[in-house]
Design an enzyme around this catalytic site. Sequence first.
Site, PDB file in Angstrom:
ATOM      1  N   GLU A  16       0.837  -1.213  -0.004  1.00  0.00           N
ATOM      2  CA  GLU A  16      -0.172  -0.042  -0.021  1.00  0.00           C
ATOM      3  C   GLU A  16       0.914   1.169  -0.043  1.00  0.00           C
ATOM      4  O   GLU A  16       0.401   2.332  -0.527  1.00  0.00           O
ATOM      5  CB  GLU A  16      -1.123   0.035   1.235  1.00  0.00           C
ATOM      6  CG  GLU A  16      -1.887  -1.130   1.129  1.00  0.00           C
ATOM      7  CD  GLU A  16      -2.961  -0.793  -0.073  1.00  0.00           C
ATOM      8  OE1 GLU A  16      -3.074   0.523  -0.715  1.00  0.00           O
ATOM      9  OE2 GLU A  16      -3.767  -1.624  -0.534  1.00  0.00           O
ATOM     10  N   CYS A 171     -14.900   3.491 -14.388  1.00  0.00           N
ATOM     11  CA  CYS A 171     -15.214   4.686 -14.067  1.00  0.00           C
ATOM     12  C   CYS A 171     -13.974   5.558 -14.085  1.00  0.00           C
ATOM     13  O   CYS A 171     -13.526   6.048 -13.089  1.00  0.00           O
ATOM     14  CB  CYS A 171     -16.146   5.021 -12.887  1.00  0.00           C
ATOM     15  SG  CYS A 171     -16.820   6.514 -12.535  1.00  0.00           S
ATOM     16  N   CYS A 178     -19.126   4.595 -19.878  1.00  0.00           N
ATOM     17  CA  CYS A 178     -20.405   4.737 -19.324  1.00  0.00           C
ATOM     18  C   CYS A 178     -21.584   3.749 -20.137  1.00  0.00           C
ATOM     19  O   CYS A 178     -22.560   3.330 -19.556  1.00  0.00           O
ATOM     20  CB  CYS A 178     -21.096   6.080 -19.505  1.00  0.00           C
ATOM     21  SG  CYS A 178     -19.819   7.020 -18.233  1.00  0.00           S
ATOM     22  N   CYS A 181     -21.458   0.376 -18.362  1.00  0.00           N
ATOM     23  CA  CYS A 181     -21.666   0.614 -16.989  1.00  0.00           C
ATOM     24  C   CYS A 181     -22.930   0.141 -16.331  1.00  0.00           C
ATOM     25  O   CYS A 181     -23.988   0.623 -16.878  1.00  0.00           O
ATOM     26  CB  CYS A 181     -21.041   2.164 -16.446  1.00  0.00           C
ATOM     27  SG  CYS A 181     -21.400   1.994 -14.666  1.00  0.00           S
ATOM     28  N   CYS A 187     -26.722   6.856 -12.339  1.00  0.00           N
ATOM     29  CA  CYS A 187     -25.489   7.811 -11.970  1.00  0.00           C
ATOM     30  C   CYS A 187     -25.993   9.195 -12.580  1.00  0.00           C
ATOM     31  O   CYS A 187     -26.554   9.691 -13.686  1.00  0.00           O
ATOM     32  CB  CYS A 187     -24.346   7.447 -12.938  1.00  0.00           C
ATOM     33  SG  CYS A 187     -22.970   8.630 -12.826  1.00  0.00           S
TER      34      CYS A 187
END
Length: 330
Positions: A16, A171, A178, A181, A187
């Site tokens: 991380e 996204c 889109c 999606c 959205c």
Amino acid sequence: MPWKGVKDPYKIWVSEIILQQTQVSQGIPYYNRFLKAFPTVMSLANSPVDSVLALWTGLGYYSRARNLHKAAVHIVEHHNGKFPKSFEEIKELPGIGDYTASAISSFAYGLPYAVVDANVIRIIARYYGIEEEIHTSKVRKQVKEKTQALLTKKKPAAFNQAIMDFGATVCKPKEPLCEDCVMSSSCIAFSLDKVALIPRKKTKKPRRDRYFHYLEIIQNKKLIIRQRGEKDIWHSLYELPYLETNSKRSMSKKQIESYLKKELGISGISNLSKLDKSYKQTLSHQFIHGIFYKVHLKEDLPRFKAPYLHVTVSKLKKLAIPKLIDWYIG
DNA sequence: AAGCCGGGGGC
DNA sequence: GCCCCAGGCTT
């Protein structure tokens, strides 16, 4: 990804930190090298911080490496060498903020903390139609609350991984998919045709130009180097002595002699030549122009005082050095 | 809240 | 060239 499916909090932590502001493909070789050199918290804590920095060479944001080491020492001193198991204790570690504490808590221990990174902010801002500028505590808090409410309490790790993957593959910042999606029907940004306008960001300041006139002073196949201090960029990294100006105009022999006298007690240059090739390095908010000169001295070198050292080129290559110096010495 | 801190990849 | 990024710390 080599850390896929891994449950060891130490390894998750390392991955991380490496992935902060860093592409996966860029981070993978560093991750593998890091775990080989420092396989446990204990081995990291017991190693000199310079060896951690040296392994970080070329990755940037070097405070990440210093904080990794500092945190490892903290874990040995305060947690008996065992990685802490609560969100609060994890977040106390240097270099670990809200995102990283949430990531480790969920991935290593299955704790219900939602990650909020750039992907999540983008997704939530678009989906809920948040048109405000996103770099405010108000929006950050709003996004955190909405995401935390959405978090699947039974599978926090899967949720966190999924939402970040969704941001990276569907996204996306530019040209999001889109049409494919599954969320587009609900959205808000999509329904208002504002996908390209969200998230809204601040216009950033132009970068500042800085000119570092580096001096390669060679004697007996060794050259003079120094370690950078805390104040400026490249904290703790090694480099050549240099003079800084705010123009690309070459330094005169007189200016360099004056600098060498004052800084190193060196008097007299027998030969000075400027290299044709210069280098420009782009940092997050500065342009660093590296201009290099070869310096031959009339006399032997005096004894150096810190932070100056006298080393071979091959030795320098093993130290933590800025990319600019790496380009120069090849 | 704003500034500081690297570097590589995509276009 | 400009934009993007699995952020956090200091001021």
